[in-house]
Design a protein around this motif. Sequence first.
Motif, PDB file in Angstrom:
ATOM      1  N   PHE A   1      98.315  63.641  51.318  1.00 49.80           N
ATOM      2  CA  PHE A   1      98.716  63.532  52.716  1.00 49.80           C
ATOM      3  C   PHE A   1      98.880  62.067  53.118  1.00 49.80           C
ATOM      4  O   PHE A   1      99.882  61.677  53.713  1.00 49.80           O
ATOM      5  CB  PHE A   1      97.673  64.229  53.596  1.00 49.80           C
ATOM      6  N   TRP A   2      97.886  61.236  52.776  1.00 50.76           N
ATOM      7  CA  TRP A   2      97.968  59.812  53.114  1.00 50.76           C
ATOM      8  C   TRP A   2      99.150  59.168  52.408  1.00 50.76           C
ATOM      9  O   TRP A   2      99.843  58.333  52.990  1.00 50.76           O
ATOM     10  CB  TRP A   2      96.680  59.094  52.755  1.00 50.76           C
ATOM     11  N   LYS A   3      99.376  59.547  51.172  1.00 48.42           N
ATOM     12  CA  LYS A   3     100.525  59.030  50.424  1.00 48.42           C
ATOM     13  C   LYS A   3     101.822  59.376  51.152  1.00 48.42           C
ATOM     14  O   LYS A   3     102.686  58.515  51.350  1.00 48.42           O
ATOM     15  CB  LYS A   3     100.542  59.627  49.014  1.00 48.42           C
ATOM     16  N   ASP A   4     101.952  60.626  51.564  1.00 52.51           N
ATOM     17  CA  ASP A   4     103.167  61.057  52.262  1.00 52.51           C
ATOM     18  C   ASP A   4     103.338  60.318  53.588  1.00 52.51           C
ATOM     19  O   ASP A   4     104.449  59.915  53.943  1.00 52.51           O
ATOM     20  CB  ASP A   4     103.151  62.565  52.500  1.00 52.51           C
ATOM     21  N   GLU A   5     102.242  60.133  54.325  1.00 53.54           N
ATOM     22  CA  GLU A   5     102.320  59.426  55.607  1.00 53.54           C
ATOM     23  C   GLU A   5     102.709  57.966  55.404  1.00 53.54           C
ATOM     24  O   GLU A   5     103.523  57.418  56.143  1.00 53.54           O
ATOM     25  CB  GLU A   5     100.994  59.531  56.368  1.00 53.54           C
ATOM     26  N   TRP A   6     102.108  57.318  54.407  1.00 54.90           N
ATOM     27  CA  TRP A   6     102.457  55.924  54.131  1.00 54.90           C
ATOM     28  C   TRP A   6     103.915  55.811  53.705  1.00 54.90           C
ATOM     29  O   TRP A   6     104.662  54.986  54.222  1.00 54.90           O
ATOM     30  CB  TRP A   6     101.551  55.318  53.057  1.00 54.90           C
ATOM     31  N   ASN A   7     104.328  56.654  52.756  1.00 56.36           N
ATOM     32  CA  ASN A   7     105.689  56.553  52.231  1.00 56.36           C
ATOM     33  C   ASN A   7     106.741  56.868  53.291  1.00 56.36           C
ATOM     34  O   ASN A   7     107.828  56.299  53.271  1.00 56.36           O
ATOM     35  CB  ASN A   7     105.868  57.454  51.017  1.00 56.36           C
TER      36      ASN A   7
ATOM     37  N   CYS B   1     107.489  51.470  56.948  1.00 50.98           N
ATOM     38  CA  CYS B   1     108.250  50.823  58.023  1.00 50.98           C
ATOM     39  C   CYS B   1     107.426  49.742  58.726  1.00 50.98           C
ATOM     40  O   CYS B   1     107.957  48.997  59.549  1.00 50.98           O
ATOM     41  CB  CYS B   1     108.710  51.865  59.038  1.00 50.98           C
ATOM     42  N   SER B   2     106.145  49.673  58.421  1.00 52.25           N
ATOM     43  CA  SER B   2     105.267  48.717  59.097  1.00 52.25           C
ATOM     44  C   SER B   2     104.971  47.482  58.262  1.00 52.25           C
ATOM     45  O   SER B   2     104.208  46.623  58.701  1.00 52.25           O
ATOM     46  CB  SER B   2     103.943  49.400  59.459  1.00 52.25           C
ATOM     47  N   VAL B   3     105.562  47.387  57.080  1.00 47.67           N
ATOM     48  CA  VAL B   3     105.144  46.340  56.147  1.00 47.67           C
ATOM     49  C   VAL B   3     105.348  44.921  56.664  1.00 47.67           C
ATOM     50  O   VAL B   3     104.683  44.004  56.194  1.00 47.67           O
ATOM     51  CB  VAL B   3     105.802  46.498  54.756  1.00 47.67           C
TER      52      VAL B   3
ATOM     53  N   MET C   1      96.598  48.787  53.511  1.00 50.71           N
ATOM     54  CA  MET C   1      95.209  48.893  53.963  1.00 50.71           C
ATOM     55  C   MET C   1      95.124  48.720  55.479  1.00 50.71           C
ATOM     56  O   MET C   1      94.418  49.467  56.158  1.00 50.71           O
ATOM     57  CB  MET C   1      94.340  47.854  53.244  1.00 50.71           C
ATOM     58  N   GLN C   2      95.856  47.761  56.017  1.00 49.51           N
ATOM     59  CA  GLN C   2      95.847  47.535  57.463  1.00 49.51           C
ATOM     60  C   GLN C   2      96.419  48.733  58.215  1.00 49.51           C
ATOM     61  O   GLN C   2      95.936  49.086  59.296  1.00 49.51           O
ATOM     62  CB  GLN C   2      96.652  46.280  57.800  1.00 49.51           C
ATOM     63  N   TYR C   3      97.421  49.370  57.655  1.00 54.45           N
ATOM     64  CA  TYR C   3      98.021  50.562  58.267  1.00 54.45           C
ATOM     65  C   TYR C   3      96.970  51.662  58.428  1.00 54.45           C
ATOM     66  O   TYR C   3      96.833  52.264  59.490  1.00 54.45           O
ATOM     67  CB  TYR C   3      99.179  51.050  57.393  1.00 54.45           C
ATOM     68  N   PHE C   4      96.209  51.900  57.370  1.00 54.17           N
ATOM     69  CA  PHE C   4      95.187  52.945  57.441  1.00 54.17           C
ATOM     70  C   PHE C   4      94.002  52.515  58.302  1.00 54.17           C
ATOM     71  O   PHE C   4      93.405  53.345  58.988  1.00 54.17           O
ATOM     72  CB  PHE C   4      94.769  53.386  56.037  1.00 54.17           C
ATOM     73  N   GLU C   5      93.675  51.237  58.304  1.00 50.81           N
ATOM     74  CA  GLU C   5      92.635  50.747  59.214  1.00 50.81           C
ATOM     75  C   GLU C   5      93.057  50.973  60.663  1.00 50.81           C
ATOM     76  O   GLU C   5      92.259  51.413  61.494  1.00 50.81           O
ATOM     77  CB  GLU C   5      92.363  49.262  58.975  1.00 50.81           C
ATOM     78  N   ARG C   6      94.315  50.672  60.973  1.00 52.00           N
ATOM     79  CA  ARG C   6      94.829  50.866  62.335  1.00 52.00           C
ATOM     80  C   ARG C   6      94.797  52.342  62.714  1.00 52.00           C
ATOM     81  O   ARG C   6      94.425  52.702  63.827  1.00 52.00           O
ATOM     82  CB  ARG C   6      96.251  50.311  62.425  1.00 52.00           C
ATOM     83  N   SER C   7      95.166  53.198  61.787  1.00 46.73           N
ATOM     84  CA  SER C   7      95.136  54.641  62.052  1.00 46.73           C
ATOM     85  C   SER C   7      93.723  55.095  62.383  1.00 46.73           C
ATOM     86  O   SER C   7      93.510  55.847  63.338  1.00 46.73           O
ATOM     87  CB  SER C   7      95.650  55.414  60.835  1.00 46.73           C
ATOM     88  N   HIS C   8      92.769  54.631  61.602  1.00 51.82           N
ATOM     89  CA  HIS C   8      91.369  55.002  61.843  1.00 51.82           C
ATOM     90  C   HIS C   8      90.888  54.445  63.184  1.00 51.82           C
ATOM     91  O   HIS C   8      90.225  55.150  63.952  1.00 51.82           O
ATOM     92  CB  HIS C   8      90.487  54.498  60.702  1.00 51.82           C
ATOM     93  N   ASP C   9      91.243  53.213  63.486  1.00 53.84           N
ATOM     94  CA  ASP C   9      90.846  52.603  64.758  1.00 53.84           C
ATOM     95  C   ASP C   9      91.419  53.371  65.947  1.00 53.84           C
ATOM     96  O   ASP C   9      90.753  53.523  66.975  1.00 53.84           O
ATOM     97  CB  ASP C   9      91.285  51.142  64.825  1.00 53.84           C
ATOM     98  N   MET C  10      92.643  53.850  65.804  1.00 60.64           N
ATOM     99  CA  MET C  10      93.247  54.642  66.881  1.00 60.64           C
ATOM    100  C   MET C  10      92.460  55.930  67.095  1.00 60.64           C
ATOM    101  O   MET C  10      92.225  56.349  68.228  1.00 60.64           O
ATOM    102  CB  MET C  10      94.712  54.953  66.557  1.00 60.64           C
ATOM    103  N   TRP C  11      92.046  56.547  66.005  1.00 62.01           N
ATOM    104  CA  TRP C  11      91.246  57.764  66.101  1.00 62.01           C
ATOM    105  C   TRP C  11      89.930  57.472  66.826  1.00 62.01           C
ATOM    106  O   TRP C  11      89.494  58.249  67.673  1.00 62.01           O
ATOM    107  CB  TRP C  11      90.980  58.327  64.707  1.00 62.01           C
ATOM    108  N   LEU C  12      89.323  56.337  66.504  1.00 57.89           N
ATOM    109  CA  LEU C  12      88.065  55.968  67.153  1.00 57.89           C
ATOM    110  C   LEU C  12      88.242  55.711  68.646  1.00 57.89           C
ATOM    111  O   LEU C  12      87.350  55.994  69.441  1.00 57.89           O
ATOM    112  CB  LEU C  12      87.475  54.712  66.499  1.00 57.89           C
ATOM    113  N   SER C  13      89.390  55.165  69.021  1.00 63.63           N
ATOM    114  CA  SER C  13      89.585  54.793  70.424  1.00 63.63           C
ATOM    115  C   SER C  13      89.792  55.997  71.336  1.00 63.63           C
ATOM    116  O   SER C  13      89.566  55.907  72.537  1.00 63.63           O
ATOM    117  CB  SER C  13      90.742  53.805  70.565  1.00 63.63           C
ATOM    118  N   TYR C  14      90.228  57.112  70.777  1.00 70.61           N
ATOM    119  CA  TYR C  14      90.415  58.332  71.570  1.00 70.61           C
ATOM    120  C   TYR C  14      89.697  59.480  70.890  1.00 70.61           C
ATOM    121  O   TYR C  14      90.190  60.046  69.927  1.00 70.61           O
ATOM    122  CB  TYR C  14      91.898  58.686  71.710  1.00 70.61           C
ATOM    123  N   ASN C  15      88.538  59.831  71.403  1.00 76.01           N
ATOM    124  CA  ASN C  15      87.774  60.930  70.833  1.00 76.01           C
ATOM    125  C   ASN C  15      88.315  62.238  71.422  1.00 76.01           C
ATOM    126  O   ASN C  15      87.893  62.680  72.488  1.00 76.01           O
ATOM    127  CB  ASN C  15      86.287  60.750  71.141  1.00 76.01           C
ATOM    128  N   ILE C  16      89.261  62.828  70.725  1.00 77.64           N
ATOM    129  CA  ILE C  16      89.941  64.024  71.225  1.00 77.64           C
ATOM    130  C   ILE C  16      88.953  65.171  71.419  1.00 77.64           C
ATOM    131  O   ILE C  16      89.045  65.923  72.394  1.00 77.64           O
ATOM    132  CB  ILE C  16      91.096  64.438  70.284  1.00 77.64           C
TER     133      ILE C  16
END
Length: 117
Positions: free
Chosen positions: A39-45, A50-52, A58-73
């Motif tokens: 899943f992560w491979k597919d999302e990155w590819n 497009c964010s390179v 690594m920064q892309y996935f860190e940002r994704s995790h940080d976004m999840w932390l900022s909004y506790n759905i």
Amino acid sequence: TKPSNCNGSQFDTRKVSPKMRIKLKKSWPDVESGNDTRFWKDEWNKHGTCSVERLNQMQYFERSHDMWLSYNITEILKNASIVPHPTQTWTYSDIVSPIKTATGRTPTLRCKQDKKT
């Protein structure tokens, strides 16, 4: 529309640290097949490439995790009295409304039928 299928480097599993994998298993799991790495491979590819210019893998996935932390759905829905229940159901707008209010964004929702039922 979201940018997709750009020309950045393809997913490299070695570029996602073990510590980040543990975090992503909680914040961005593959809820459909359970194959998180694929899943992560597919999302990155599809999107991460497009964010390179701004974010490496690594920064892309860190940002994704940080976004999840900022909004506790889960907490957002709990505050709207939307919690797991054996018989209670909610409409699409019942769920979307509190998320949109809290995040300023309209979420995309998909239903997944429980294979046990």
